[in-house]
Design a protein around this motif. Structure first.
Motif, PDB file in Angstrom:
ATOM      1  N   LEU A 191     -17.668 -43.669  54.138  1.00  0.00           N
ATOM      2  CA  LEU A 191     -18.861 -42.836  54.056  1.00  0.00           C
ATOM      3  C   LEU A 191     -18.578 -41.421  54.552  1.00  0.00           C
ATOM      4  O   LEU A 191     -18.957 -40.433  53.912  1.00  0.00           O
ATOM      5  CB  LEU A 191     -19.990 -43.455  54.865  1.00  0.00           C
ATOM      6  N   ILE A 192     -17.891 -41.309  55.709  1.00  0.00           N
ATOM      7  CA  ILE A 192     -17.570 -39.990  56.263  1.00  0.00           C
ATOM      8  C   ILE A 192     -16.683 -39.212  55.289  1.00  0.00           C
ATOM      9  O   ILE A 192     -16.879 -38.012  55.067  1.00  0.00           O
ATOM     10  CB  ILE A 192     -16.894 -40.138  57.636  1.00  0.00           C
ATOM     11  N   THR A 193     -15.724 -39.896  54.692  1.00  0.00           N
ATOM     12  CA  THR A 193     -14.841 -39.249  53.715  1.00  0.00           C
ATOM     13  C   THR A 193     -15.648 -38.741  52.525  1.00  0.00           C
ATOM     14  O   THR A 193     -15.444 -37.607  52.065  1.00  0.00           O
ATOM     15  CB  THR A 193     -13.768 -40.232  53.229  1.00  0.00           C
ATOM     16  N   GLY A 194     -16.559 -39.574  52.046  1.00  0.00           N
ATOM     17  CA  GLY A 194     -17.370 -39.180  50.898  1.00  0.00           C
ATOM     18  C   GLY A 194     -18.259 -37.988  51.192  1.00  0.00           C
ATOM     19  O   GLY A 194     -18.375 -37.056  50.378  1.00  0.00           O
ATOM     20  N   LEU A 195     -18.895 -37.972  52.357  1.00  0.00           N
ATOM     21  CA  LEU A 195     -19.778 -36.857  52.719  1.00  0.00           C
ATOM     22  C   LEU A 195     -18.976 -35.573  52.939  1.00  0.00           C
ATOM     23  O   LEU A 195     -19.424 -34.482  52.559  1.00  0.00           O
ATOM     24  CB  LEU A 195     -20.570 -37.213  53.972  1.00  0.00           C
ATOM     25  N   ALA A 196     -17.773 -35.703  53.539  1.00  0.00           N
ATOM     26  CA  ALA A 196     -16.920 -34.528  53.726  1.00  0.00           C
ATOM     27  C   ALA A 196     -16.475 -33.971  52.380  1.00  0.00           C
ATOM     28  O   ALA A 196     -16.437 -32.747  52.174  1.00  0.00           O
ATOM     29  CB  ALA A 196     -15.707 -34.896  54.577  1.00  0.00           C
ATOM     30  N   SER A 197     -16.159 -34.863  51.459  1.00  0.00           N
ATOM     31  CA  SER A 197     -15.762 -34.436  50.121  1.00  0.00           C
ATOM     32  C   SER A 197     -16.916 -33.738  49.410  1.00  0.00           C
ATOM     33  O   SER A 197     -16.734 -32.706  48.749  1.00  0.00           O
ATOM     34  CB  SER A 197     -15.298 -35.656  49.313  1.00  0.00           C
ATOM     35  N   GLN A 198     -18.109 -34.291  49.583  1.00  0.00           N
ATOM     36  CA  GLN A 198     -19.305 -33.780  48.898  1.00  0.00           C
ATOM     37  C   GLN A 198     -19.763 -32.429  49.445  1.00  0.00           C
ATOM     38  O   GLN A 198     -19.999 -31.482  48.689  1.00  0.00           O
ATOM     39  CB  GLN A 198     -20.434 -34.799  49.054  1.00  0.00           C
ATOM     40  N   PHE A 199     -19.881 -32.315  50.750  1.00  0.00           N
ATOM     41  CA  PHE A 199     -20.539 -31.145  51.344  1.00  0.00           C
ATOM     42  C   PHE A 199     -19.592 -30.124  51.976  1.00  0.00           C
ATOM     43  O   PHE A 199     -20.030 -29.033  52.340  1.00  0.00           O
ATOM     44  CB  PHE A 199     -21.543 -31.606  52.404  1.00  0.00           C
ATOM     45  N   ILE A 200     -18.299 -30.472  52.123  1.00  0.00           N
ATOM     46  CA  ILE A 200     -17.348 -29.520  52.702  1.00  0.00           C
ATOM     47  C   ILE A 200     -16.275 -29.147  51.677  1.00  0.00           C
ATOM     48  O   ILE A 200     -16.101 -27.972  51.339  1.00  0.00           O
ATOM     49  CB  ILE A 200     -16.699 -30.088  53.976  1.00  0.00           C
ATOM     50  N   LEU A 201     -15.551 -30.164  51.179  1.00  0.00           N
ATOM     51  CA  LEU A 201     -14.445 -29.878  50.271  1.00  0.00           C
ATOM     52  C   LEU A 201     -14.914 -29.245  48.964  1.00  0.00           C
ATOM     53  O   LEU A 201     -14.334 -28.233  48.521  1.00  0.00           O
ATOM     54  CB  LEU A 201     -13.659 -31.164  49.983  1.00  0.00           C
ATOM     55  N   LEU A 202     -15.943 -29.812  48.327  1.00  0.00           N
ATOM     56  CA  LEU A 202     -16.384 -29.276  47.037  1.00  0.00           C
ATOM     57  C   LEU A 202     -16.870 -27.831  47.136  1.00  0.00           C
ATOM     58  O   LEU A 202     -16.483 -27.000  46.300  1.00  0.00           O
ATOM     59  CB  LEU A 202     -17.462 -30.179  46.424  1.00  0.00           C
ATOM     60  N   PRO A 203     -17.689 -27.452  48.126  1.00  0.00           N
ATOM     61  CA  PRO A 203     -18.046 -26.032  48.253  1.00  0.00           C
ATOM     62  C   PRO A 203     -16.835 -25.125  48.479  1.00  0.00           C
ATOM     63  O   PRO A 203     -16.798 -24.004  47.958  1.00  0.00           O
ATOM     64  CB  PRO A 203     -18.998 -26.015  49.456  1.00  0.00           C
ATOM     65  N   VAL A 204     -15.844 -25.591  49.258  1.00  0.00           N
ATOM     66  CA  VAL A 204     -14.633 -24.789  49.479  1.00  0.00           C
ATOM     67  C   VAL A 204     -13.889 -24.585  48.161  1.00  0.00           C
ATOM     68  O   VAL A 204     -13.468 -23.460  47.824  1.00  0.00           O
ATOM     69  CB  VAL A 204     -13.710 -25.455  50.521  1.00  0.00           C
ATOM     70  N   LEU A 205     -13.696 -25.666  47.394  1.00  0.00           N
ATOM     71  CA  LEU A 205     -13.029 -25.564  46.105  1.00  0.00           C
ATOM     72  C   LEU A 205     -13.808 -24.649  45.156  1.00  0.00           C
ATOM     73  O   LEU A 205     -13.215 -23.880  44.395  1.00  0.00           O
ATOM     74  CB  LEU A 205     -12.872 -26.961  45.483  1.00  0.00           C
ATOM     75  N   THR A 206     -15.126 -24.744  45.210  1.00  0.00           N
ATOM     76  CA  THR A 206     -15.974 -23.913  44.345  1.00  0.00           C
ATOM     77  C   THR A 206     -15.815 -22.438  44.687  1.00  0.00           C
ATOM     78  O   THR A 206     -15.702 -21.588  43.788  1.00  0.00           O
ATOM     79  CB  THR A 206     -17.444 -24.330  44.496  1.00  0.00           C
ATOM     80  N   PHE A 207     -15.807 -22.131  45.972  1.00  0.00           N
ATOM     81  CA  PHE A 207     -15.647 -20.739  46.388  1.00  0.00           C
ATOM     82  C   PHE A 207     -14.280 -20.208  45.955  1.00  0.00           C
ATOM     83  O   PHE A 207     -14.165 -19.063  45.500  1.00  0.00           O
ATOM     84  CB  PHE A 207     -15.813 -20.624  47.903  1.00  0.00           C
ATOM     85  N   GLY A 208     -13.254 -21.035  46.077  1.00  0.00           N
ATOM     86  CA  GLY A 208     -11.934 -20.628  45.600  1.00  0.00           C
ATOM     87  C   GLY A 208     -11.929 -20.360  44.106  1.00  0.00           C
ATOM     88  O   GLY A 208     -11.318 -19.386  43.633  1.00  0.00           O
ATOM     89  N   LEU A 209     -12.631 -21.207  43.340  1.00  0.00           N
ATOM     90  CA  LEU A 209     -12.736 -21.015  41.891  1.00  0.00           C
ATOM     91  C   LEU A 209     -13.447 -19.703  41.569  1.00  0.00           C
ATOM     92  O   LEU A 209     -13.030 -18.961  40.667  1.00  0.00           O
ATOM     93  CB  LEU A 209     -13.479 -22.198  41.266  1.00  0.00           C
ATOM     94  N   VAL A 210     -14.515 -19.401  42.300  1.00  0.00           N
ATOM     95  CA  VAL A 210     -15.262 -18.166  42.084  1.00  0.00           C
ATOM     96  C   VAL A 210     -14.386 -16.952  42.387  1.00  0.00           C
ATOM     97  O   VAL A 210     -14.359 -15.977  41.611  1.00  0.00           O
ATOM     98  CB  VAL A 210     -16.540 -18.152  42.949  1.00  0.00           C
ATOM     99  N   LEU A 211     -13.651 -16.999  43.496  1.00  0.00           N
ATOM    100  CA  LEU A 211     -12.777 -15.876  43.844  1.00  0.00           C
ATOM    101  C   LEU A 211     -11.676 -15.688  42.804  1.00  0.00           C
ATOM    102  O   LEU A 211     -11.290 -14.554  42.481  1.00  0.00           O
ATOM    103  CB  LEU A 211     -12.143 -16.098  45.218  1.00  0.00           C
ATOM    104  N   LEU A 212     -11.164 -16.786  42.275  1.00  0.00           N
ATOM    105  CA  LEU A 212     -10.060 -16.732  41.323  1.00  0.00           C
ATOM    106  C   LEU A 212     -10.511 -16.205  39.964  1.00  0.00           C
ATOM    107  O   LEU A 212      -9.829 -15.376  39.345  1.00  0.00           O
ATOM    108  CB  LEU A 212      -9.437 -18.124  41.168  1.00  0.00           C
ATOM    109  N   THR A 213     -11.672 -16.670  39.500  1.00  0.00           N
ATOM    110  CA  THR A 213     -12.120 -16.327  38.144  1.00  0.00           C
ATOM    111  C   THR A 213     -13.094 -15.155  38.110  1.00  0.00           C
ATOM    112  O   THR A 213     -13.226 -14.503  37.071  1.00  0.00           O
ATOM    113  CB  THR A 213     -12.787 -17.547  37.485  1.00  0.00           C
ATOM    114  N   GLN A 214     -13.793 -14.913  39.218  1.00  0.00           N
ATOM    115  CA  GLN A 214     -14.767 -13.824  39.334  1.00  0.00           C
ATOM    116  C   GLN A 214     -15.710 -13.766  38.123  1.00  0.00           C
ATOM    117  O   GLN A 214     -15.739 -12.773  37.387  1.00  0.00           O
ATOM    118  CB  GLN A 214     -14.057 -12.489  39.529  1.00  0.00           C
ATOM    119  N   PRO A 215     -16.507 -14.833  37.915  1.00  0.00           N
ATOM    120  CA  PRO A 215     -17.456 -14.836  36.796  1.00  0.00           C
ATOM    121  C   PRO A 215     -18.635 -13.916  37.093  1.00  0.00           C
ATOM    122  O   PRO A 215     -18.737 -13.326  38.168  1.00  0.00           O
ATOM    123  CB  PRO A 215     -17.900 -16.300  36.744  1.00  0.00           C
TER     124      PRO A 215
END
Length: 300
Positions: A49-73
């Motif tokens: 459960l802890i792994t899933g919540l960390a993936s959902q609310f911490i890792l995914l936003p971090v990956l998303t921000f990296g994607l935004v910085l990389l692609t600058q849509p």
């Protein structure tokens, strides 16, 4: 291309109220599969459960921000990606996890707890990550989004139906068993039909701007699935649990995303097209991944 940041999609207050009600019914029907004992079991073995919540609310936003910085849509598209990443797992994740041969009980419990956590985590992630990127920070400042109002919206649309569904299943399991499957099927059918009709009312805008977001949404969804798989592998979860965490991270509650976009951002075009396309694509990718995973039995 710049027009996507100016377009406001057509969505009446009455339609928004109807979408709120439909989403609440969908969450209520999912909650009919839960009992308080499910949560107690997760407290005893909390690592998945802890792994899933960390993936959902911490890792995914971090990956998303990296994607935004990389692609600058475009700013509204970037904020749409950030908002979708800030939402809890989608209700179809439970169905897809079951089809994938993963831990469906873990998936349902993760959806439930992520939904409750979204009262705090969704507005915090939108405000935090959106403010770190200059163009999206300008949109947030212009709309003056109130995190408390976002939390109240999440509470009414997700958490309250969840609590009522768990309470009914606990107190009257015979009633819950009788209405669970018909209500789940009916609510999902109505939800999909409503989204299709909403897109039809804005079809020209959707066709014009979908090509701008299609590649980004597919890449974003792929990052979410890969991130969930990678983190659950690092956490040494069993393949049975790993499938649930992977799918839960890659299936987002885009319905809630649309409600937030129309409630707080006036139906801003880029954001709405991102959330709508996510709603279509994550179902396609999730079902395809489930078919692939289901070819082998997951070790427990």
């Amino acid at each position: 291309m710049s027009d996507v940041d100016e377009i406001l999609l057509n969505f009446s207050p009455g339609s928004l109220m109807l979408l709120n009600a439909i989403l609440a019914i969908v969450i209520f029907s999912v909650a009919l599969d839960l009992r308080p004992s499910d949560f107690r079991r997760l407290v005893q073995t909390p690592r998945p459960l802890i792994t899933g919540l960390a993936s959902q609310f911490i890792l995914l936003p971090v990956l998303t921000f990296g994607l935004v910085l990389l692609t600058q849509p475009r700013p509204s598209i970037a904020l749409g990606l950030i908002l979708v990443a800030a939402c809890p797992g989608g209700n179809i994740s439970n169905f897809i996890t079951h089809r994938a041969g993963g831990n469906a009980a873990l998936s349902v419990s993760m959806t439930a707890i992520a939904t409750v956590s979204a009262i705090v985590m969704t507005p915090v992630n939108i405000a935090f990550w959106g403010s770190l990127y200059g163009p999206t920070r300008e949109i947030l400042q212009a709309t003056k989004i109130d995190p408390v109002q976002v939390a109240i919206t999440v509470l009414l649309m997700l958490v309250l139906p969840l609590i009522l569904g768990v309470a009914l299943n606990s107190k009257r399991p015979d009633w819950a068993a009788r209405v669970r499957r018909p209500l789940q099927n009916l609510s999902m059918l109505i939800f999909v039909a409503f989204i299709v009709l909403a897109l039809a009312a804005n079809w020209s805008f959707f066709l014009a701007f979908a090509p701008l977001v299609a590649g980004l949404v597919i890449l974003h969804n792929s990052l979410a699935l890969a991130g969930g798989y990678g983190l659950s592998t690092l956490a040494r979860l069993t393949p049975f649990d790993r499938r649930a965490v992977t799918i839960e991270t890659g299936i987002q509650n885009s319905g809630l995303g649309l409600i937030l976009i129309f409630s707080f951002f006036g139906g801003l075009g880029g954001m709405a097209v991102v959330a709508a396309f996510w709603g279509i694509w994550h179902a396609i990718s999730g079902i395809a991944l489930a078919a692939l995973m289901n070819r082998t039995e997951a070790a427990r």
